[in-house]
Design a protein around this motif. Sequence first.
Motif, PDB file in Angstrom:
ATOM      1  N   GLU A 158      -1.075  -1.578 -12.621  1.00  0.00           N
ATOM      2  CA  GLU A 158      -2.402  -0.964 -12.684  1.00  0.00           C
ATOM      3  C   GLU A 158      -2.365   0.542 -12.448  1.00  0.00           C
ATOM      4  O   GLU A 158      -3.394   1.202 -12.526  1.00  0.00           O
ATOM      5  CB  GLU A 158      -3.333  -1.594 -11.617  1.00  0.00           C
ATOM      6  N   VAL A 159      -1.216   1.103 -12.126  1.00  0.00           N
ATOM      7  CA  VAL A 159      -1.172   2.538 -11.810  1.00  0.00           C
ATOM      8  C   VAL A 159      -1.220   3.349 -13.111  1.00  0.00           C
ATOM      9  O   VAL A 159      -0.315   3.235 -13.951  1.00  0.00           O
ATOM     10  CB  VAL A 159       0.098   2.898 -11.001  1.00  0.00           C
ATOM     11  N   GLN A 190       0.484  -5.140  -9.290  1.00  0.00           N
ATOM     12  CA  GLN A 190      -0.227  -3.985  -8.728  1.00  0.00           C
ATOM     13  C   GLN A 190       0.286  -2.673  -9.325  1.00  0.00           C
ATOM     14  O   GLN A 190      -0.492  -1.780  -9.639  1.00  0.00           O
ATOM     15  CB  GLN A 190      -0.068  -3.979  -7.202  1.00  0.00           C
ATOM     16  N   VAL A 191       1.608  -2.571  -9.478  1.00  0.00           N
ATOM     17  CA  VAL A 191       2.169  -1.332 -10.041  1.00  0.00           C
ATOM     18  C   VAL A 191       1.700  -1.177 -11.491  1.00  0.00           C
ATOM     19  O   VAL A 191       1.462  -0.070 -11.976  1.00  0.00           O
ATOM     20  CB  VAL A 191       3.720  -1.325  -9.953  1.00  0.00           C
ATOM     21  N   ASP A 233       0.826  -1.228   0.000  1.00  0.00           N
ATOM     22  CA  ASP A 233       0.000   0.000   0.000  1.00  0.00           C
ATOM     23  C   ASP A 233       0.848   1.260   0.000  1.00  0.00           C
ATOM     24  O   ASP A 233       0.552   2.214  -0.703  1.00  0.00           O
ATOM     25  CB  ASP A 233      -0.905   0.042   1.247  1.00  0.00           C
ATOM     26  N   ARG A 251       1.691   6.154  -7.136  1.00  0.00           N
ATOM     27  CA  ARG A 251       0.540   6.915  -7.685  1.00  0.00           C
ATOM     28  C   ARG A 251       0.851   8.403  -7.645  1.00  0.00           C
ATOM     29  O   ARG A 251       0.567   9.129  -8.593  1.00  0.00           O
ATOM     30  CB  ARG A 251      -0.721   6.628  -6.866  1.00  0.00           C
ATOM     31  N   ALA A 252       1.467   8.855  -6.527  1.00  0.00           N
ATOM     32  CA  ALA A 252       1.784  10.285  -6.414  1.00  0.00           C
ATOM     33  C   ALA A 252       2.818  10.672  -7.472  1.00  0.00           C
ATOM     34  O   ALA A 252       2.713  11.725  -8.104  1.00  0.00           O
ATOM     35  CB  ALA A 252       2.306  10.593  -5.013  1.00  0.00           C
ATOM     36  N   ALA A 255       3.217   9.241 -10.358  1.00  0.00           N
ATOM     37  CA  ALA A 255       2.541   9.229 -11.671  1.00  0.00           C
ATOM     38  C   ALA A 255       1.725  10.500 -11.863  1.00  0.00           C
ATOM     39  O   ALA A 255       1.715  11.070 -12.956  1.00  0.00           O
ATOM     40  CB  ALA A 255       1.652   7.985 -11.785  1.00  0.00           C
ATOM     41  N   ARG A 256       1.074  10.968 -10.792  1.00  0.00           N
ATOM     42  CA  ARG A 256       0.296  12.219 -10.911  1.00  0.00           C
ATOM     43  C   ARG A 256       1.218  13.389 -11.247  1.00  0.00           C
ATOM     44  O   ARG A 256       0.825  14.332 -11.906  1.00  0.00           O
ATOM     45  CB  ARG A 256      -0.465  12.508  -9.608  1.00  0.00           C
ATOM     46  N   LEU A 299       2.615   1.597  -3.359  1.00  0.00           N
ATOM     47  CA  LEU A 299       1.685   2.018  -4.418  1.00  0.00           C
ATOM     48  C   LEU A 299       1.284   3.477  -4.254  1.00  0.00           C
ATOM     49  O   LEU A 299       1.163   4.208  -5.240  1.00  0.00           O
ATOM     50  CB  LEU A 299       0.450   1.112  -4.418  1.00  0.00           C
ATOM     51  N   ALA A 300       1.115   3.914  -2.992  1.00  0.00           N
ATOM     52  CA  ALA A 300       0.743   5.321  -2.770  1.00  0.00           C
ATOM     53  C   ALA A 300       1.859   6.224  -3.305  1.00  0.00           C
ATOM     54  O   ALA A 300       1.593   7.240  -3.951  1.00  0.00           O
ATOM     55  CB  ALA A 300       0.507   5.567  -1.278  1.00  0.00           C
TER      56      ALA A 300
END
Length: 444
Positions: free
Chosen positions: A223-224, A220-221, A177, A184-185, A187-188, A180-181
């Motif tokens: 899917e980001v 999981q990565v 988690d 995701r940050a 990627a944003r 991934l957080a």
Amino acid sequence: MAKLHLITFGCQMNEYDSERVAGLLAERRQYELTEHESDADLILLNTCAIREKAEEKVFSKLGQLRALKRVRPELLIGVMGCMAPLRKEAIQQRAPVVDLVFGSAAIARVDELVDRVTRERRPVLEIGEAPLVKLTARPAGASTLKAFVTVMEGCEKFCTFCVVPTTRGRERSHPPDTVLAEIRALARGGCREVTLLGQTVNAYGRDLTPPTDLAALLEQVNEVPGIERIRFVTSNPYNLTSRLIRALRDVPKACEALHLPLQSGSDRVLARMNRGYTRARYLELIAELKETVPEIALSTDLIVGFPGETEADFEATVDVVRRVQYDSLFAFRYSRRPGTPAAEMPDQVPDEVKAQRNTRILQVAGEVAALRSRALEGREVEILIDGVSRKAAGELSGRTRCNRVVNIDGRGRIGVGELAPVRITQALPHSLRGILVEEALHVA
Ligand code: SAM
């Protein structure tokens, strides 16, 4: 605003840690990064202890900084990273100019340590263990396109040559988690490629509750949104599973490249190194990798001149290099590290022999890599554009999924951060030349 100058030695994990330190000091103490030591209020050296040469570079830099501190006594100088726990006494003795010494476990508290040394004006030493904390701070100006993400820390393989278990502690994974957080940050913020880092990254997740593994994390990565490519280093052959090999084939964003340190091609040497695999097992893994992922680009680390290595042992390593056909490799001359079992082994190899073997293995590696490069001529590959040439207008450079550098003339048609199909036109010694595929069609 106070200014921080950071000098990073060593591996990608140190680069990652340096970014965290710069980010934390910016967030919590408003330190701004400077490229010049001359106008810094704080200079931090993030160090590497893997070989003696790496340490000597640090001591020589500290020697140079002594002159700067003489002119500006208020300047603070810190040593962080792998040399801190291993060479704390030597640092204090050889470089009294150093105000602050701290190990990787104390990075999360770097702001407090800097406060303390500023307040107390006497040397501060912080090298104990601490709970694992996921730090995500990044300084202004950090690369947005590609990022390293540490997914686990430490190593408990205890190879007889290696200091990492002492410098980085035991294996501890960050839960999926939190990883991934962070991704995701990133990627944003525009990140398109992540490299997952761990000293033995393919042992990821064994220590978590519930346990997991690197293959699951790759899924999981994958899917980001925004992330296009996933890499990971460094894997240990001992922990390489068929499940991870299949993930390299089945997870679309996982790149077809694997860095798999061999160290030696001789069973006798591998046993003395405590690597936990044999030459036959390593070659079996390579066969499985090539069968499952035919496009795979393989790279490796080798140590030449390990204690007791005979000419025949060395030739066994050369033979593996030829058989595997690595895209690239790092060859290191064995370096005696304090506190490691190999440093005490009686049959140390003379420096001249290490140097000769190093030259020879690099020559063979060069021949093999040139063949691999030439085989790419005429092929179509996808590159992620990551740079603009400063020398030639319109010249762009990018990397293939197999991590090869390709230079193209992309004038006005494509920009940094984009994925582009290119045809390889020429294999040069250290890079490839290509043209955008639409142009290739016109030319054909
Ligand atoms: N954990 C990874 C593994 O062992 O598979 C690699 C980590 S290490 C930081 C990077 C490389 O440095 C190793 O793969 C090894 O080839 C080299 N190395 C480590 N200790 C060394 C020593 N004492 N002398 C020379 N090279 C060394």
